[in-house]
Design an enzyme around this catalytic site. Structure first.
Site, short mmCIF file in Angstrom:
data_model
loop_
_atom_site.label_atom_id
_atom_site.label_comp_id
_atom_site.label_asym_id
_atom_site.label_seq_id
_atom_site.Cartn_x
_atom_site.Cartn_y
_atom_site.Cartn_z
CB CYS A 25 -1.58 4.18 6.12
SG CYS A 25 -2.80 2.89 5.97
N PRO A 26 0.27 1.39 4.96
CG PRO A 26 0.05 -0.81 4.40
CD PRO A 26 0.39 0.75 3.75
#
Length: 86
Positions: A25-26
């Site tokens: 993430c992200p």
């Protein structure tokens, strides 16, 4: 990594497959967003991801951006998401 397949494709005749395995993430969401901006509406994009947070991030991204999450499956050791651009 991005590659193309004709199996299960949308209006464009080609389905983009994004291999986001190994990305945290992200980055899976950012790669998905970039791929969706590059294709016409109605195109289906498949994302492969193994980030545990992707199971929350990808559906949320689709809902917020107005795209349709057509399927989400856990094919250990990664998940597979199929999204249609709107």
């Amino acid at each position: 990594m991005l590659f193309h397949s004709r199996a299960g494709c949308g209006k464009s005749g080609v389905m983009d497959v994004i291999d986001a395995r190994g990305l945290m993430c992200p980055l899976p969401v950012l790669r998905l967003g970039k791929a969706l901006r590059a294709v016409p509406p109605g195109t289906r994009v498949t994302l492969w991801a193994d980030d545990p947070v992707a199971v929350l991030d990808i559906p949320h991204f689709c809902a917020e951006a107005g795209h349709t999450l057509l399927s989400q499956s856990d094919e250990r050791p990664h998940q597979i998401y199929v999204i249609e651009r709107h």
